[in-house]
Design a protein around this motif. Structure first.
Motif, PDB file in Angstrom:
ATOM      1  N   SER A 588      60.611 -39.691 -33.042  1.00  0.00           N
ATOM      2  CA  SER A 588      60.680 -40.752 -34.036  1.00  0.00           C
ATOM      3  C   SER A 588      59.289 -41.329 -34.256  1.00  0.00           C
ATOM      4  CB  SER A 588      61.627 -41.858 -33.557  1.00  0.00           C
ATOM      5  OG  SER A 588      61.513 -42.993 -34.367  1.00  0.00           O
ATOM      6  N   LEU A 589      58.992 -41.704 -35.503  1.00  0.00           N
ATOM      7  CA  LEU A 589      57.691 -42.314 -35.807  1.00  0.00           C
ATOM      8  C   LEU A 589      57.542 -43.682 -35.161  1.00  0.00           C
ATOM      9  CD1 LEU A 589      57.162 -41.451 -39.589  1.00  0.00           C
ATOM     10  CD2 LEU A 589      55.875 -40.553 -37.646  1.00  0.00           C
ATOM     11  N   SER A 590      58.646 -44.302 -34.823  1.00  0.00           N
ATOM     12  CA  SER A 590      58.593 -45.641 -34.232  1.00  0.00           C
ATOM     13  C   SER A 590      58.422 -45.611 -32.712  1.00  0.00           C
ATOM     14  CB  SER A 590      59.867 -46.411 -34.583  1.00  0.00           C
ATOM     15  OG  SER A 590      61.000 -45.740 -34.066  1.00  0.00           O
ATOM     16  N   SER A 591      58.461 -44.440 -32.106  1.00  0.00           N
ATOM     17  CA  SER A 591      58.337 -44.357 -30.641  1.00  0.00           C
ATOM     18  C   SER A 591      56.867 -44.438 -30.219  1.00  0.00           C
ATOM     19  CB  SER A 591      58.966 -43.063 -30.131  1.00  0.00           C
ATOM     20  OG  SER A 591      58.270 -41.943 -30.638  1.00  0.00           O
ATOM     21  N   SER A 592      56.658 -44.658 -28.938  1.00  0.00           N
ATOM     22  CA  SER A 592      55.296 -44.827 -28.419  1.00  0.00           C
ATOM     23  C   SER A 592      54.530 -43.502 -28.424  1.00  0.00           C
ATOM     24  CB  SER A 592      55.344 -45.387 -26.997  1.00  0.00           C
ATOM     25  OG  SER A 592      56.063 -44.513 -26.147  1.00  0.00           O
ATOM     26  N   ILE A 593      53.198 -43.600 -28.462  1.00  0.00           N
ATOM     27  CA  ILE A 593      52.324 -42.420 -28.503  1.00  0.00           C
ATOM     28  C   ILE A 593      51.989 -41.982 -27.077  1.00  0.00           C
ATOM     29  CG2 ILE A 593      50.068 -41.556 -29.210  1.00  0.00           C
ATOM     30  CD1 ILE A 593      50.211 -43.520 -31.574  1.00  0.00           C
ATOM     31  N   VAL A 594      52.296 -40.724 -26.775  1.00  0.00           N
ATOM     32  CA  VAL A 594      51.953 -40.170 -25.457  1.00  0.00           C
ATOM     33  C   VAL A 594      50.486 -39.817 -25.410  1.00  0.00           C
ATOM     34  CG1 VAL A 594      52.394 -38.278 -23.847  1.00  0.00           C
ATOM     35  CG2 VAL A 594      54.292 -39.305 -25.106  1.00  0.00           C
ATOM     36  N   ASP A 595      49.998 -39.157 -26.487  1.00  0.00           N
ATOM     37  CA  ASP A 595      48.588 -38.756 -26.558  1.00  0.00           C
ATOM     38  C   ASP A 595      48.269 -38.396 -28.001  1.00  0.00           C
ATOM     39  OD1 ASP A 595      46.037 -38.197 -25.806  1.00  0.00           O
ATOM     40  OD2 ASP A 595      46.568 -36.639 -24.347  1.00  0.00           O
ATOM     41  N   ILE A 631      56.331 -33.795 -31.388  1.00  0.00           N
ATOM     42  CA  ILE A 631      55.401 -33.754 -32.519  1.00  0.00           C
ATOM     43  C   ILE A 631      56.142 -33.230 -33.739  1.00  0.00           C
ATOM     44  CG2 ILE A 631      54.533 -31.407 -32.066  1.00  0.00           C
ATOM     45  CD1 ILE A 631      51.715 -32.542 -32.841  1.00  0.00           C
ATOM     46  N   SER A 632      55.790 -33.735 -34.913  1.00  0.00           N
ATOM     47  CA  SER A 632      56.469 -33.328 -36.141  1.00  0.00           C
ATOM     48  C   SER A 632      56.198 -31.858 -36.443  1.00  0.00           C
ATOM     49  CB  SER A 632      56.002 -34.195 -37.312  1.00  0.00           C
ATOM     50  OG  SER A 632      56.518 -33.693 -38.525  1.00  0.00           O
ATOM     51  N   SER A 633      57.259 -31.128 -36.810  1.00  0.00           N
ATOM     52  CA  SER A 633      57.104 -29.705 -37.129  1.00  0.00           C
ATOM     53  C   SER A 633      56.270 -29.490 -38.387  1.00  0.00           C
ATOM     54  CB  SER A 633      58.486 -29.069 -37.323  1.00  0.00           C
ATOM     55  OG  SER A 633      59.144 -29.642 -38.436  1.00  0.00           O
ATOM     56  N   LYS A 634      56.176 -30.523 -39.228  1.00  0.00           N
ATOM     57  CA  LYS A 634      55.447 -30.383 -40.491  1.00  0.00           C
ATOM     58  C   LYS A 634      53.952 -30.211 -40.290  1.00  0.00           C
ATOM     59  CE  LYS A 634      58.735 -33.067 -43.235  1.00  0.00           C
ATOM     60  NZ  LYS A 634      59.125 -31.947 -44.097  1.00  0.00           N
ATOM     61  N   ILE A 635      53.440 -30.656 -39.143  1.00  0.00           N
ATOM     62  CA  ILE A 635      51.979 -30.620 -38.941  1.00  0.00           C
ATOM     63  C   ILE A 635      51.600 -29.652 -37.827  1.00  0.00           C
ATOM     64  CG2 ILE A 635      51.601 -32.940 -39.831  1.00  0.00           C
ATOM     65  CD1 ILE A 635      51.574 -33.956 -36.965  1.00  0.00           C
ATOM     66  N   THR A 636      52.471 -28.661 -37.559  1.00  0.00           N
ATOM     67  CA  THR A 636      52.158 -27.662 -36.533  1.00  0.00           C
ATOM     68  C   THR A 636      52.290 -26.267 -37.105  1.00  0.00           C
ATOM     69  OG1 THR A 636      54.445 -27.535 -35.761  1.00  0.00           O
ATOM     70  CG2 THR A 636      53.031 -29.161 -34.697  1.00  0.00           C
ATOM     71  N   GLU A 637      51.585 -25.311 -36.468  1.00  0.00           N
ATOM     72  CA  GLU A 637      51.749 -23.909 -36.812  1.00  0.00           C
ATOM     73  C   GLU A 637      51.549 -23.074 -35.564  1.00  0.00           C
ATOM     74  OE1 GLU A 637      47.867 -22.170 -38.703  1.00  0.00           O
ATOM     75  OE2 GLU A 637      48.365 -24.060 -39.732  1.00  0.00           O
ATOM     76  N   ASN A 638      52.126 -21.892 -35.582  1.00  0.00           N
ATOM     77  CA  ASN A 638      52.051 -21.002 -34.437  1.00  0.00           C
ATOM     78  C   ASN A 638      50.659 -20.389 -34.329  1.00  0.00           C
ATOM     79  OD1 ASN A 638      52.463 -18.047 -33.316  1.00  0.00           O
ATOM     80  ND2 ASN A 638      54.110 -19.310 -32.497  1.00  0.00           N
ATOM     81  N   ILE A 639      50.179 -20.217 -33.079  1.00  0.00           N
ATOM     82  CA  ILE A 639      48.889 -19.543 -32.873  1.00  0.00           C
ATOM     83  C   ILE A 639      49.091 -18.371 -31.936  1.00  0.00           C
ATOM     84  CG2 ILE A 639      47.476 -21.576 -33.292  1.00  0.00           C
ATOM     85  CD1 ILE A 639      47.248 -22.004 -30.328  1.00  0.00           C
ATOM     86  N   ALA A 640      48.343 -17.325 -32.124  1.00  0.00           N
ATOM     87  CA  ALA A 640      48.477 -16.122 -31.292  1.00  0.00           C
ATOM     88  C   ALA A 640      47.932 -16.389 -29.905  1.00  0.00           C
ATOM     89  CB  ALA A 640      47.732 -14.957 -31.938  1.00  0.00           C
ATOM     90  N   GLN A 641      48.515 -15.740 -28.887  1.00  0.00           N
ATOM     91  CA  GLN A 641      48.067 -15.877 -27.493  1.00  0.00           C
ATOM     92  C   GLN A 641      47.632 -14.523 -26.966  1.00  0.00           C
ATOM     93  OE1 GLN A 641      47.908 -18.845 -25.601  1.00  0.00           O
ATOM     94  NE2 GLN A 641      48.037 -19.562 -27.699  1.00  0.00           N
TER      95      GLN A 641
END
Length: 641
Positions: A588-595, A631-641
């Motif tokens: 939730s956007l209203s929850s506290s920030i971990v990092d 974290i919101s899925s809208k601002i993430t993308e998969n990266i190769a390992q």
């Protein structure tokens, strides 16, 4: 001579059927169903209250009867008779009935009904149907018109108990010194003591006396059974008379108000009597005439737009919109195509501005274009769906994208919030008053397709510009088809900018999400695809070796556990696609920030998702220091390992 109120209740079924037919003939089906259901609900509630006052005594009698064994002892008979006379004491039974049959709330509840209904449109009509206390006294008298039958039956039972007491008293006196009944007790006072006496009388008297007592007691039971029959018959009649009273009171009032509305060419269209809400619409003939006028007005505006007479089109469409808006009932009434009059008027008011503004933009009048679009989005009260726009006019995305690009050119991204606030304003109205016919679609996916340009804008404001906005209406992600259509609009405008880049990013993200969905649905075929790529790029030299390795995975092996284990142990890492982002303690956007993280941080996906109240999808991830967060899925993308 006119009937008295209570006389209408002498045949409650016939009178109710007459009122019901009247309601059904003079109200539309939806309103009729609501009035009918409300009358029945009030009746059920009243009968439940009546039974709650009475049930204890009759349930205890039922338990008492069931407790008597098949071969009762003297003690069993003594106990039964004592409890029976105690529970059927006529004075107590009568007191129960008096408490149960008050119905004092009828007048108060009706007054509250009138008060709340009068708050609606043309609500002052309801105020004409306030009634004096004498009216409600008449209704109560009518509801209880059959109570005489039960009173008579209870009186007969009381007299039978009295005769039984006198019989016992007479027998006891004739037994002289063997008498044991309290000689000074009154008839009603004997009711508790008599059963004990009756149980032992047989040992002290002859057969004739015993027969007298037995016959008298049989009469008591017979009269009580007759009272119970009258009691349940009375309850059935009471339910019928009460339902008649509610239908006559509430249904009659709604009919009278509806008749007066008809004189204004208006009728009830919907009703919610529990919340005391209702909606009005134009009646048949008035609707036809209004629809004809609306069609002619819209046709004239279309001609002006085709001739590019923008000022005339704007002036006339504005007059049309304001005229419809000034008549709330007409505004909400459904016209042709399943759309309300207000929606149709607003649609062409918007189109008149849109077509004029697009030409302003094409002619290079960017300042006037920009200023007017801001004003338009600031004032627009309704949504406009592309499906309702004629093919010879532009779609909503054409205007919105040009506004976005002009804002980016001026470095005024905050102005784009005007378009978002337009959606927010509409959303609040929907929650408060509901939507107008024509503003929505049957399902969420179709609605997303209609407003895809605005959905893209909200994503752009949230992801690219970093504004903490609440998404309106729409959920999920845009499909590749929808993004391709938006890319075409952007390409037609030209002038590549950050919106252009964002569209490309969104398209890549849609491909990734589609790929991830495919992976989830069928991991085995993914392995086959990877192997096929290996064969294609490595040539035939290593082909046999790859096939042999594949046999140890799942498509070629009998045991599928190996492939499952490989997939499960391979971690998925994500990175953010914005400069910075917050990892939160809850989805939730209203929850506290971990990092807070940047693009250099790799986040391990923990295979858990959640959706918040705004339909945002959140992913559970692990930070490099071992802490978990969302974290919101809208601002993430998969990266190769």
């Amino acid at each position: 001579m006119a009937k008295q109120i209570h006389q209408y209740f002498e045949n409650p079924v016939r009178e109710y059927n007459a009122i019901d037919r009247d309601l059904q003939n003079r109200l539309n089906q939806e309103v009729y169903n609501e009035v009918n259901a409300y009358s029945q609900l009030l009746t059920d509630q009243a009968m439940e209250q009546v039974w709650n006052h009475l049930r204890r005594r009759y349930e205890e009698l039922d338990r008492l009867e069931k407790s008597v064994p098949d071969e009762p002892s003297k003690e069993d008979r003594d106990y039964f008779l004592k409890q029976f006379f105690k529970l059927t004491d006529p004075s107590h039974v009568s007191a129960d009935l008096q408490r149960a049959l008050q119905f004092k709330k009828i007048e108060k509840d009706y007054a509250e009904f009138i008060k709340k209904m009068s708050l609606g449109e043309y609500g002052e009509l309801f105020k004409r149907y306030r009634y004096p206390a004498e009216f409600f006294n008449g209704i109560q008298h009518g509801i209880l018109h059959s109570v005489d039958n039960i009173v008579h039956a209870l009186k007969s039972y009381a007299e039978s108990v009295g005769r039984y007491a006198l019989t016992l008293d007479s027998v006891a006196k004739s037994a002289k010194d063997k008498a044991f009944i309290k000689g000074t007790a009154s008839v009603l006072g004997l009711l508790v003591g008599i059963p004990f006496a009756g149980a032992g009388v047989g040992a002290l008297m002859g057969g004739s006396d015993q027969s007298k007592i037995s016959d008298s007691l049989d009469n008591v039971f017979e009269d009580w059974d007759e009272y119970v029959d009258h009691f349940y018959g009375f309850l059935q009649t009471l339910e019928q008379t009460y339902r008649l009273a509610m239908a006559a009171l509430y249904g009659g009032t709604i009919l009278r108000v509806n008749d007066q509305l008809n004189q204004l060419n208006i009728a009830f269209s919907q009703m919610a009597l529990l919340s005391k809400d209702y909606a009005l619409e134009l009646n048949g003939q008035e609707r036809k005439e209004t629809e004809k006028w609306l069609r002619e007005s819209v046709s004239g505006i279309k001609q002006l737009l085709t001739k590019k007479l923008w000022k005339d089109a704007i002036r006339i469409s504005q007059e049309l919109y304001l005229t419809v808006k000034s008549q709330p009932v007409a505004a909400r009434t459904e016209m042709y195509g399943g759309k309300s009059a207000i929606y149709e008027a607003h649609l062409y008011y918007y189109l008149s501005f849109q077509e004029a503004l697009l030409e302003e933009y094409q002619n290079g009048h960017y300042d006037s274009f920009y200023t007017t679009v801001k004003k338009l989005y600031s004032d627009m009260p309704l949504t406009v769906l592309d499906k309702n726009i004629d093919s010879n006019f532009s779609k909503t995305g054409d205007l919105l994208f040009r506004f976005i690009k002009e804002a980016l050119k001026r470095d005024r991204t905050e102005d784009l919030l005007i378009a978002h606030k337009y959606l927010e304003r509409v959303g609040k109205r929907w929650k408060r008053d509901g939507s107008y016919l024509g503003e929505t679609t049957k399902d969420a996916e179709a609605f997303t397709d209609e407003l895809k340009a605005f959905y893209l804008l909200e994503n752009f404001l949230y992801i690219q510009c970093g504004y903490e906005i609440e998404f309106q209406f729409l959920d999920g992600s845009l499909k590749r088809r929808q993004i391709r259509e938006l890319i075409k609009i952007d390409e037609a405008i030209g002038r590549p900018d950050s919106l252009t880049d964002f569209l490309k990013f969104q398209y890549r993200s849609a491909l990734f999400h589609s790929f991830k969905t495919s992976l989830t649905k069928n991991k085995k075929w993914l392995v086959a695809a990877v192997l096929a790529i290996g064969v294609g790029t490595g040539g035939f030299v290593y082909g046999n070796e790859i096939v042999e390795k594949a046999k140890g995975i799942s498509l070629f092996a009998d045991n599928s556990e190996a492939e499952t284990e490989i997939v499960a142990t391979a971690p998925i890492y994500l990175m953010i696609n914005t400069e910075y982002a917050n990892v939160r303690s809850e989805p939730s956007l209203s929850s506290s920030i971990v990092d807070s993280v940047d693009q250099s941080i790799q986040l391990e996906y923990l295979h858990k998702e959640a959706t918040d109240s705004e339909y945002r999808t959140w992913l559970l991830v692990k930070l490099p220091d071992g802490k978990d967060g969302w974290i919101s899925s809208k601002i993430t993308e998969n990266i190769a390992q």
